[in-house]
Motif scaffolding. Structure first.
Motif, PDB file in Angstrom:
ATOM      1  N   PHE A   1       0.861  -1.184   0.000  1.00 52.53           N
ATOM      2  CA  PHE A   1       0.000   0.000   0.000  1.00 52.53           C
ATOM      3  C   PHE A   1       0.893   1.227   0.000  1.00 52.53           C
ATOM      4  CE2 PHE A   1      -1.992  -3.322   2.577  1.00 52.53           C
ATOM      5  CZ  PHE A   1      -3.227  -3.452   1.967  1.00 52.53           C
ATOM      6  N   ALA A   2       0.665   2.114  -0.942  1.00 49.21           N
ATOM      7  CA  ALA A   2       1.408   3.362  -0.908  1.00 49.21           C
ATOM      8  C   ALA A   2       0.419   4.503  -0.829  1.00 49.21           C
ATOM      9  CB  ALA A   2       2.276   3.492  -2.143  1.00 49.21           C
ATOM     10  N   GLY A   3       0.846   5.567  -0.175  1.00 46.56           N
ATOM     11  CA  GLY A   3      -0.057   6.704  -0.091  1.00 46.56           C
ATOM     12  C   GLY A   3       0.679   7.963   0.275  1.00 46.56           C
ATOM     13  N   SER A   4       0.107   9.071  -0.157  1.00 48.12           N
ATOM     14  CA  SER A   4       0.671  10.350   0.237  1.00 48.12           C
ATOM     15  C   SER A   4       0.195  10.632   1.649  1.00 48.12           C
ATOM     16  CB  SER A   4       0.190  11.435  -0.712  1.00 48.12           C
ATOM     17  OG  SER A   4       0.540  11.086  -2.031  1.00 48.12           O
ATOM     18  N   ASN A   5       1.016  11.310   2.405  1.00 51.85           N
ATOM     19  CA  ASN A   5       0.611  11.649   3.764  1.00 51.85           C
ATOM     20  C   ASN A   5      -0.691  12.413   3.727  1.00 51.85           C
ATOM     21  OD1 ASN A   5       3.427  11.195   3.883  1.00 51.85           O
ATOM     22  ND2 ASN A   5       3.395  12.117   5.919  1.00 51.85           N
ATOM     23  N   THR A   6      -1.702  11.808   4.204  1.00 50.45           N
ATOM     24  CA  THR A   6      -2.956  12.534   4.335  1.00 50.45           C
ATOM     25  C   THR A   6      -3.628  11.992   5.581  1.00 50.45           C
ATOM     26  OG1 THR A   6      -4.154  10.856   3.102  1.00 50.45           O
ATOM     27  CG2 THR A   6      -3.347  12.731   1.839  1.00 50.45           C
ATOM     28  N   THR A   7      -4.588  12.746   6.038  1.00 49.31           N
ATOM     29  CA  THR A   7      -5.332  12.291   7.189  1.00 49.31           C
ATOM     30  C   THR A   7      -5.941  10.930   6.880  1.00 49.31           C
ATOM     31  OG1 THR A   7      -5.896  14.605   7.323  1.00 49.31           O
ATOM     32  CG2 THR A   7      -6.986  13.151   8.887  1.00 49.31           C
ATOM     33  N   MET A   8      -6.339  10.762   5.616  1.00 54.86           N
ATOM     34  CA  MET A   8      -6.961   9.499   5.234  1.00 54.86           C
ATOM     35  C   MET A   8      -6.018   8.311   5.430  1.00 54.86           C
ATOM     36  SD  MET A   8      -9.570   7.935   4.286  1.00 54.86           S
ATOM     37  CE  MET A   8     -10.841   8.709   3.360  1.00 54.86           C
ATOM     38  N   MET A   9      -4.767   8.429   5.019  1.00 53.88           N
ATOM     39  CA  MET A   9      -3.823   7.322   5.207  1.00 53.88           C
ATOM     40  C   MET A   9      -3.693   6.985   6.696  1.00 53.88           C
ATOM     41  SD  MET A   9      -2.533   5.710   2.634  1.00 53.88           S
ATOM     42  CE  MET A   9      -0.926   4.949   2.829  1.00 53.88           C
ATOM     43  N   THR A  10      -3.645   8.028   7.506  1.00 51.24           N
ATOM     44  CA  THR A  10      -3.544   7.812   8.946  1.00 51.24           C
ATOM     45  C   THR A  10      -4.794   7.098   9.451  1.00 51.24           C
ATOM     46  OG1 THR A  10      -2.375   9.912   9.007  1.00 51.24           O
ATOM     47  CG2 THR A  10      -3.022   8.987  11.117  1.00 51.24           C
ATOM     48  N   THR A  11      -5.939   7.533   8.967  1.00 53.58           N
ATOM     49  CA  THR A  11      -7.192   6.921   9.404  1.00 53.58           C
ATOM     50  C   THR A  11      -7.282   5.457   8.987  1.00 53.58           C
ATOM     51  OG1 THR A  11      -8.121   9.070   8.899  1.00 53.58           O
ATOM     52  CG2 THR A  11      -9.664   7.365   9.505  1.00 53.58           C
ATOM     53  N   ILE A  12      -6.729   5.130   7.857  1.00 56.02           N
ATOM     54  CA  ILE A  12      -6.830   3.740   7.396  1.00 56.02           C
ATOM     55  C   ILE A  12      -5.854   2.832   8.125  1.00 56.02           C
ATOM     56  CG2 ILE A  12      -6.844   2.207   5.400  1.00 56.02           C
ATOM     57  CD1 ILE A  12      -6.850   4.768   3.643  1.00 56.02           C
ATOM     58  N   PHE A  13      -4.669   3.359   8.429  1.00 53.68           N
ATOM     59  CA  PHE A  13      -3.601   2.474   8.902  1.00 53.68           C
ATOM     60  C   PHE A  13      -3.137   2.678  10.335  1.00 53.68           C
ATOM     61  CE2 PHE A  13      -2.998   2.092   4.294  1.00 53.68           C
ATOM     62  CZ  PHE A  13      -2.866   0.715   4.186  1.00 53.68           C
ATOM     63  N   GLU A  14      -3.336   3.865  10.878  1.00 52.13           N
ATOM     64  CA  GLU A  14      -2.577   4.153  12.093  1.00 52.13           C
ATOM     65  C   GLU A  14      -3.344   4.341  13.381  1.00 52.13           C
ATOM     66  OE1 GLU A  14       0.393   7.140  11.210  1.00 52.13           O
ATOM     67  OE2 GLU A  14       0.747   6.100   9.321  1.00 52.13           O
ATOM     68  N   THR A  15      -4.660   4.454  13.280  1.00 50.63           N
ATOM     69  CA  THR A  15      -5.370   4.555  14.547  1.00 50.63           C
ATOM     70  C   THR A  15      -5.847   3.160  14.937  1.00 50.63           C
ATOM     71  OG1 THR A  15      -7.324   5.119  13.252  1.00 50.63           O
ATOM     72  CG2 THR A  15      -6.144   6.931  14.250  1.00 50.63           C
TER      73      THR A  15
ATOM     74  N   LEU B   1      -0.332  19.320  10.020  1.00 51.77           N
ATOM     75  CA  LEU B   1       0.596  19.618   8.922  1.00 51.77           C
ATOM     76  C   LEU B   1       1.417  18.387   8.522  1.00 51.77           C
ATOM     77  CD1 LEU B   1       1.613  23.175  10.137  1.00 51.77           C
ATOM     78  CD2 LEU B   1       0.649  22.675   7.861  1.00 51.77           C
ATOM     79  N   VAL B   2       1.684  17.528   9.504  1.00 52.55           N
ATOM     80  CA  VAL B   2       2.372  16.269   9.194  1.00 52.55           C
ATOM     81  C   VAL B   2       1.472  15.408   8.309  1.00 52.55           C
ATOM     82  CG1 VAL B   2       3.240  14.087  10.153  1.00 52.55           C
ATOM     83  CG2 VAL B   2       3.842  16.254  11.253  1.00 52.55           C
ATOM     84  N   ASP B   3       0.207  15.296   8.722  1.00 56.67           N
ATOM     85  CA  ASP B   3      -0.751  14.509   7.932  1.00 56.67           C
ATOM     86  C   ASP B   3      -0.923  15.059   6.523  1.00 56.67           C
ATOM     87  OD1 ASP B   3      -1.193  12.731   9.914  1.00 56.67           O
ATOM     88  OD2 ASP B   3      -3.107  13.564  10.565  1.00 56.67           O
ATOM     89  N   MET B   4      -0.824  16.373   6.388  1.00 58.39           N
ATOM     90  CA  MET B   4      -0.965  16.972   5.063  1.00 58.39           C
ATOM     91  C   MET B   4       0.284  16.767   4.205  1.00 58.39           C
ATOM     92  SD  MET B   4      -2.666  20.646   5.991  1.00 58.39           S
ATOM     93  CE  MET B   4      -3.168  21.256   4.369  1.00 58.39           C
ATOM     94  N   GLY B   5       1.357  16.342   4.845  1.00 56.73           N
ATOM     95  CA  GLY B   5       2.588  16.125   4.087  1.00 56.73           C
ATOM     96  C   GLY B   5       3.454  17.366   3.964  1.00 56.73           C
ATOM     97  N   HIS B   6       3.222  18.344   4.841  1.00 59.87           N
ATOM     98  CA  HIS B   6       4.044  19.551   4.773  1.00 59.87           C
ATOM     99  C   HIS B   6       5.132  19.599   5.827  1.00 59.87           C
ATOM    100  CE1 HIS B   6       1.745  21.160   1.574  1.00 59.87           C
ATOM    101  NE2 HIS B   6       0.633  21.234   2.271  1.00 59.87           N
ATOM    102  N   LEU B   7       4.954  18.828   6.887  1.00 59.55           N
ATOM    103  CA  LEU B   7       5.946  18.806   7.967  1.00 59.55           C
ATOM    104  C   LEU B   7       6.423  17.387   8.209  1.00 59.55           C
ATOM    105  CD1 LEU B   7       4.930  20.903  11.114  1.00 59.55           C
ATOM    106  CD2 LEU B   7       6.649  21.442   9.387  1.00 59.55           C
ATOM    107  N   ARG B   8       7.677  17.296   8.628  1.00 56.77           N
ATOM    108  CA  ARG B   8       8.191  16.004   9.057  1.00 56.77           C
ATOM    109  C   ARG B   8       8.563  16.103  10.535  1.00 56.77           C
ATOM    110  NH1 ARG B   8      10.695  13.725   5.324  1.00 56.77           N
ATOM    111  NH2 ARG B   8      11.700  15.660   4.681  1.00 56.77           N
TER     112      ARG B   8
END
Ligand SMILES: Nc1ncnc2c1ncn2[C@@H]1O[C@H](COP(=O)(O)OP(=O)(O)O)[C@@H](O)[C@H]1O
Ligand SMILES: [Mg+2]
Length: 371
Positions: free
Chosen positions: A188-202, A338-345
């Motif tokens: 699974f690949a994805g750009s940092n978005t809230t959605m990727m976090t919602t699918i995989f990380e909570t 901002l991390v979820d949006m892919g602007h901050l690391r």
């Protein structure tokens, strides 16, 4: 061309990524599913395609940004299933004449004939696409049990799979089925978005605990520096002094696409003007040209950032090394966003970094305009 830009890169155009490339080889060889998360334009697709190429594996690939409809996804997955049964171009044949197709292949197909018949039946049924999806995934699971080799399935920009159906939760449906697939490696690949976090990380996320999680870091300065000077040398081009390239890589913050864009501009300039020594002036000029080319995208980012309160202010202060004014819990929340949006690391406790160097430059520029 030494430094291709904008398309998926592989083989001699593929730079850096030595360590993660090895890690991924191991995962692939072990049929271990994994998620690769990184900001946009960070080299996800290239890395996945390169590593599958390295181990000489065929794979099924879908980019969900380009597959807005479930019907299209179902058809492509079916085509893949048939190709694994040894039947190429099956969908077209079925559409032409399903009876002929059945008769022609039932005695020669590589898998159990009931599986083959079930697949054709499924195709012909008038079920809705949501039900078909479940059945196709089941079929895929059964197929993988019959084959004597693992299957590799790449779901790219997976956060956009949500757009395929309003009827069901695509991720729940997929997980329910594919968690039972043993001999299939899902990537699974994805750009940092809230959605990727919602699918995989909570914890309540459908794919939580399903796969290994890999984050794509910026380019490694030392590794890239060596390879790039080697590449230029192959064209008899050198840097005027040793630190120029390192400074450039630093300035780009290891951002893969931005770095490659500047390098390509340098390459073209050298070719055009038939010169062999890269000077600081040339680098500055090309960096600026790249910055201008990316200006519209940066403006889009800024527009997106300004839509939510305080995000712009937090980034602006970071870029300009100013003290943050939000209280620590709101600041934490904004940074996470901002991390979820892919602007901050996130670097380490309390420390963050702006990912896109051209966005950072623009925020510095905004400050210059004010003062
Ligand atoms: N390993 C790499 N070597 C060279 N260029 C790269 C590499 N990874 C990314 N790039 C640059 O970044 C661009 C975007 O890469 P891509 O794989 O499409 O990223 P993503 O899938 O994360 O959006 C490429 O066109 C290329 O210019
Ligand atoms: Mg991609």
């Amino acid at each position: 061309m030494l430094f291709p830009y904008g398309k998926v890169v592989t083989n001699e155009s593929f730079y850096d990524r030595h360590e993660i490339r090895n890690t991924i080889h191991q995962l692939l060889k072990g049929t271990q599913s994994f998620t690769l998360k990184a900001p946009r334009r960070y080299g996800k697709t290239s890395l996945i395609k390169q590593t599958l190429l390295d181990i000489n594996q065929e794979y099924f690939y879908v980019d969900f940004r380009k597959i807005p409809r479930l019907e299209l996804f179902n058809t492509q997955l079916m085509e893949y299933i048939y190709s694994q049964m040894g039947l190429r171009g099956a969908i077209k044949q079925i559409q032409e004449n399903i009876i002929t197709f059945l008769k022609k292949h039932r005695s020669t197909v590589k898998v159990d004939v009931t599986l083959f018949e079930a697949s054709v039946e499924l195709f012909a049924s008038d079920k809705n696409e949501e039900d078909k999806l479940i059945m196709i995934l089941e079929l895929l699971g059964k197929l993988s049990k019959e084959l004597h080799h693992p299957l590799y399935i790449v779901f790219d920009e997976f956060q956009d799979a949500v757009n395929m159906s309003n009827e069901i939760d695509i991720y729940e449906v997929m997980r329910a089925e594919i968690q039972h697939h043993e001999n299939i490696c899902y990537i699974f690949a994805g750009s940092n978005t809230t959605m990727m976090t919602t699918i995989f990380e909570t914890k309540s996320a459908p794919f939580y605990n399903f796969s290994r999680k890999i984050t794509l870091a910026p380019f490694d300065k030392d590794e890239l520096s060596k390879e790039v000077s080697q590449a230029f040398k192959s064209r008899r081009i050198i840097f005027e002094n040793d630190v120029l390239l390192d400074h450039l890589i630093d300035r780009c913050g290891g951002h893969p696409a931005n770095t490659m864009l500047v390098l390509q501009m340098i390459e073209f300039k050298m070719l055009e003007e038939d010169i062999k020594t890269i000077t600081k002036a040339i680098i500055d000029q090309c960096y600026q040209a790249a910055q201008e080319e990316m200006h519209d995208l940066v403006m889009e980012y800024l527009k997106e950032i300004r839509m939510k309160e305080h995000l712009h202010d937090v980034l602006f202060r970071m870029a300009n090394h100013q003290k943050q004014v939000l209280d620590s819990s709101s600041l934490q929340q904004k940074r996470k966003y901002l991390v979820d949006m892919g602007h901050l690391r996130h670097l380490r406790r309390g420390e963050y970094e702006i990912i896109d160097n051209f966005l950072r430059d623009e925020l510095i520029n905004e400050n210059l305009q004010i003062t």
